[in-house]
Design a protein around this motif. Structure first.
Motif, PDB file in Angstrom:
ATOM      1  N   PHE A 144      32.533   8.184  58.253  1.00  0.00           N
ATOM      2  CA  PHE A 144      31.804   7.872  59.489  1.00  0.00           C
ATOM      3  C   PHE A 144      30.369   8.324  59.300  1.00  0.00           C
ATOM      4  O   PHE A 144      30.089   9.523  59.286  1.00  0.00           O
ATOM      5  CB  PHE A 144      32.459   8.608  60.660  1.00  0.00           C
ATOM      6  CG  PHE A 144      31.807   8.328  61.997  1.00  0.00           C
ATOM      7  CD1 PHE A 144      31.571   7.032  62.428  1.00  0.00           C
ATOM      8  CD2 PHE A 144      31.438   9.376  62.829  1.00  0.00           C
ATOM      9  CE1 PHE A 144      30.982   6.782  63.649  1.00  0.00           C
ATOM     10  CE2 PHE A 144      30.843   9.133  64.065  1.00  0.00           C
ATOM     11  CZ  PHE A 144      30.615   7.835  64.471  1.00  0.00           C
ATOM     12  N   ALA A 171      27.553  14.696  66.815  1.00  0.00           N
ATOM     13  CA  ALA A 171      28.468  13.703  66.267  1.00  0.00           C
ATOM     14  C   ALA A 171      29.891  14.249  66.272  1.00  0.00           C
ATOM     15  O   ALA A 171      30.852  13.544  66.600  1.00  0.00           O
ATOM     16  CB  ALA A 171      28.044  13.321  64.857  1.00  0.00           C
ATOM     17  N   ASP A 184      28.246  17.660  59.887  1.00  0.00           N
ATOM     18  CA  ASP A 184      27.357  18.789  60.172  1.00  0.00           C
ATOM     19  C   ASP A 184      26.643  18.665  61.515  1.00  0.00           C
ATOM     20  O   ASP A 184      26.230  19.661  62.082  1.00  0.00           O
ATOM     21  CB  ASP A 184      26.353  19.009  59.027  1.00  0.00           C
ATOM     22  CG  ASP A 184      25.505  17.789  58.762  1.00  0.00           C
ATOM     23  OD1 ASP A 184      25.867  16.708  59.242  1.00  0.00           O
ATOM     24  OD2 ASP A 184      24.495  17.905  58.055  1.00  0.00           O
ATOM     25  N   HIS A 185      26.532  17.426  62.017  1.00  0.00           N
ATOM     26  CA  HIS A 185      25.855  17.271  63.307  1.00  0.00           C
ATOM     27  C   HIS A 185      26.790  17.666  64.437  1.00  0.00           C
ATOM     28  O   HIS A 185      27.848  17.065  64.618  1.00  0.00           O
ATOM     29  CB  HIS A 185      25.432  15.815  63.509  1.00  0.00           C
ATOM     30  CG  HIS A 185      24.286  15.403  62.645  1.00  0.00           C
ATOM     31  ND1 HIS A 185      23.978  16.033  61.471  1.00  0.00           N
ATOM     32  CD2 HIS A 185      23.356  14.420  62.796  1.00  0.00           C
ATOM     33  CE1 HIS A 185      22.919  15.450  60.916  1.00  0.00           C
ATOM     34  NE2 HIS A 185      22.530  14.478  61.702  1.00  0.00           N
ATOM     35  N   ARG A 199      30.334   2.612  60.651  1.00  0.00           N
ATOM     36  CA  ARG A 199      28.917   2.937  60.680  1.00  0.00           C
ATOM     37  C   ARG A 199      28.541   3.481  62.046  1.00  0.00           C
ATOM     38  O   ARG A 199      28.979   2.970  63.065  1.00  0.00           O
ATOM     39  CB  ARG A 199      28.118   1.666  60.385  1.00  0.00           C
ATOM     40  CG  ARG A 199      26.657   1.897  60.428  1.00  0.00           C
ATOM     41  CD  ARG A 199      25.884   0.813  59.753  1.00  0.00           C
ATOM     42  NE  ARG A 199      24.524   0.852  60.305  1.00  0.00           N
ATOM     43  CZ  ARG A 199      24.011  -0.079  61.090  1.00  0.00           C
ATOM     44  NH1 ARG A 199      24.712  -1.158  61.368  1.00  0.00           N
ATOM     45  NH2 ARG A 199      22.806   0.056  61.564  1.00  0.00           N
ATOM     46  N   LYS A 200      27.748   4.521  62.053  1.00  0.00           N
ATOM     47  CA  LYS A 200      27.228   5.048  63.312  1.00  0.00           C
ATOM     48  C   LYS A 200      26.262   4.019  63.873  1.00  0.00           C
ATOM     49  O   LYS A 200      25.132   3.896  63.415  1.00  0.00           O
ATOM     50  CB  LYS A 200      26.515   6.380  63.082  1.00  0.00           C
ATOM     51  CG  LYS A 200      27.465   7.541  62.813  1.00  0.00           C
ATOM     52  CD  LYS A 200      26.725   8.815  62.464  1.00  0.00           C
ATOM     53  CE  LYS A 200      27.698   9.948  62.163  1.00  0.00           C
ATOM     54  NZ  LYS A 200      27.055  11.097  61.516  1.00  0.00           N
ATOM     55  N   ALA A 201      26.732   3.280  64.856  1.00  0.00           N
ATOM     56  CA  ALA A 201      25.934   2.184  65.389  1.00  0.00           C
ATOM     57  C   ALA A 201      26.372   1.904  66.813  1.00  0.00           C
ATOM     58  O   ALA A 201      27.039   2.736  67.431  1.00  0.00           O
ATOM     59  CB  ALA A 201      26.076   0.951  64.520  1.00  0.00           C
ATOM     60  N   SER A 253      31.452  13.887  69.700  1.00  0.00           N
ATOM     61  CA  SER A 253      31.875  12.554  70.116  1.00  0.00           C
ATOM     62  C   SER A 253      33.105  12.087  69.346  1.00  0.00           C
ATOM     63  O   SER A 253      33.962  11.400  69.902  1.00  0.00           O
ATOM     64  CB  SER A 253      30.728  11.553  69.966  1.00  0.00           C
ATOM     65  OG  SER A 253      30.145  11.659  68.704  1.00  0.00           O
ATOM     66  N   ASP A 259      30.167   2.293  67.834  1.00  0.00           N
ATOM     67  CA  ASP A 259      30.865   3.091  66.830  1.00  0.00           C
ATOM     68  C   ASP A 259      32.130   3.768  67.368  1.00  0.00           C
ATOM     69  O   ASP A 259      33.111   3.881  66.647  1.00  0.00           O
ATOM     70  CB  ASP A 259      29.918   4.093  66.176  1.00  0.00           C
ATOM     71  CG  ASP A 259      29.129   4.896  67.187  1.00  0.00           C
ATOM     72  OD1 ASP A 259      29.429   4.795  68.380  1.00  0.00           O
ATOM     73  OD2 ASP A 259      28.218   5.619  66.764  1.00  0.00           O
ATOM     74  N   ALA A 260      32.114   4.202  68.623  1.00  0.00           N
ATOM     75  CA  ALA A 260      33.299   4.886  69.152  1.00  0.00           C
ATOM     76  C   ALA A 260      34.493   3.927  69.185  1.00  0.00           C
ATOM     77  O   ALA A 260      35.602   4.294  68.794  1.00  0.00           O
ATOM     78  CB  ALA A 260      33.005   5.431  70.543  1.00  0.00           C
TER      79      ALA A 260
END
Lengths: 221, 221
Positions: free
Chosen positions: B93, B14, B10-11, B116-118, B17, B121-122
């Motif tokens: 993710f 995000a 939904d973001h 994890r979004k950290a 990316s 992360d990419a």
DNA sequence: AAGTGAATTACGGTTTCCCATAAGAAAAGG
DNA sequence: CCTTTTCTTATGGGAAACCGTAATTCACTT
């Protein structure tokens, strides 16, 4: 006019999307920092060379990862940056949504804008940058409503102190001693009991457990 | 081989990316969904036309925003998707890092991967997609360690039940009645006291407030 | 069916918490 | 300077939580 921007954000993916958003606004002088210390350093360096930044876009929370850092997060960064370049615009871009924190950004840290990582965040980011470029602050209205609605009871420093101690496992009857040690004025056991009762009453709670959880969710502790 | 991918997220930022990351992997057949219901719908439609998806990249949490949704989040979406296209790979993710939740993804929901979004992360996203393309699962090792380290005490359903009731403001002495109403076997007050003592002892706590907070942070309640 | 062992429950004493009321101290006002 | 008001602290009774122990139940074995 926003010409040169620094992105302070430890998440690689978030960094990418901010970059892309800036590109769409035809801003091409972009620097990145994955750590707060590095961000401050880049700002200081730019000041020395005269090629200063116009805007800092920063997250609030940076994860520790081995590399020891002096600045622990976005709030620290804002304070440090204000000292070296007070007029630098600061836009906070974070997933944080707790009312107490956002109010802090507005009032205490005097940020120029706040955009929450949420559904339309890229669009809001553009709006925010547009507003800030015209020397206006950007704090979405619904944040305020959210604040008022949820903050049925506005906690004082004293309240937070008590609840923090409770959350740390301090016995209620031992709290007076802790308060006196820190020179906090109302330190009587009765005062503490009264405050707790009032808070629970105001929020419709019956137990301290609920109160502690509520404050945690609110970001007050 | 991963050819066609659906991003459920939904973001906006995000989503951007993830898209860019996929492009770097030379995957150009990408669809987006900002809602779970829409994601499921797109997958079903693709099945009908025969142009099926190879991979679903989904977040766990989707914010409600007026548009009423049947599926409430990533976990629901996974369950629903498995029913219509069981072989579809699923990569979660998300910013979620609580051990209890990640274990659920592994075991209960049988996700093919978790990133994890950290910080990196990419990069991890690319690794994960590579692994999944070769029919391997991708769950970072440190997650496991994290799990073991933090989960000093492994809570049983019974424990969680008690703590949940406490967090809701139920009086300890009233918990037996609640348990009996739900037909849960050990319902004596002594048993509850014993459990609470054991948990607090194991975690070095002295008060229920600490226990409740701890479980909240862990994602157990 | 009786015995054994583990777990659950029941009970009593102590501590902590809760709540109301009164005594005392500080601040505000005349 | 004294009175009034307000806030803080002290005190006591009653409820809940805590903790150890004894009685009971339950499951399993023989």
């Amino acid at each position: 006019m926003i010409r040169k921007v620094l992105i302070a954000e430890d998440h690689e993916s978030a960094n990418i999307s901010v970059q892309k958003t800036l590109e769409e606004l035809v801003i091409d002088d972009i620097a990145y920092a994955y750590y707060c210390d590095d961000a401050l350093n880049k700002i200081s360096q730019a000041l020395k060379t005269g090629d200063t930044f116009d805007l800092l876009i920063t997250d609030l929370y940076f994860e520790p990862d081995g590399n020891k850092q002096i600045l622990s997060g976005g709030m620290d960064l804002i304070v440090a940056v204000r000292k070296v370049q007070p007029e630098l615009k600061v836009l906070v871009f974070t997933a944080e949504s707790r009312p107490a924190i956002i109010e802090q950004l507005r009032n205490q840290y005097d940020a120029d804008g706040y955009v929450r990582k949420a559904r339309n965040d890229a669009r809001q980011l553009k709006e925010a940058i547009g507003e800030i470029a015209q020397h206006r602050r950007y704090f979405p209205r619904d944040t305020r409503q959210h604040t008022d609605k949820k903050n049925a009871y506005s906690f004082s420093d004293f309240d937070i102190r008590i609840i923090t101690l409770l959350a740390q496992g301090v016995l209620q009857k031992d709290i007076p001693a802790h308060l006196q040690r820190n020179g906090i004025k109302p330190s009587g056991l009765s005062s503490i009991e009264k405050r707790l009762s009032q808070m629970k009453d105001a929020l419709g709670f019956t137990k301290n457990e609920q109160l502690v959880l509520y404050c945690k969710e609110l970001g007050a502790i």
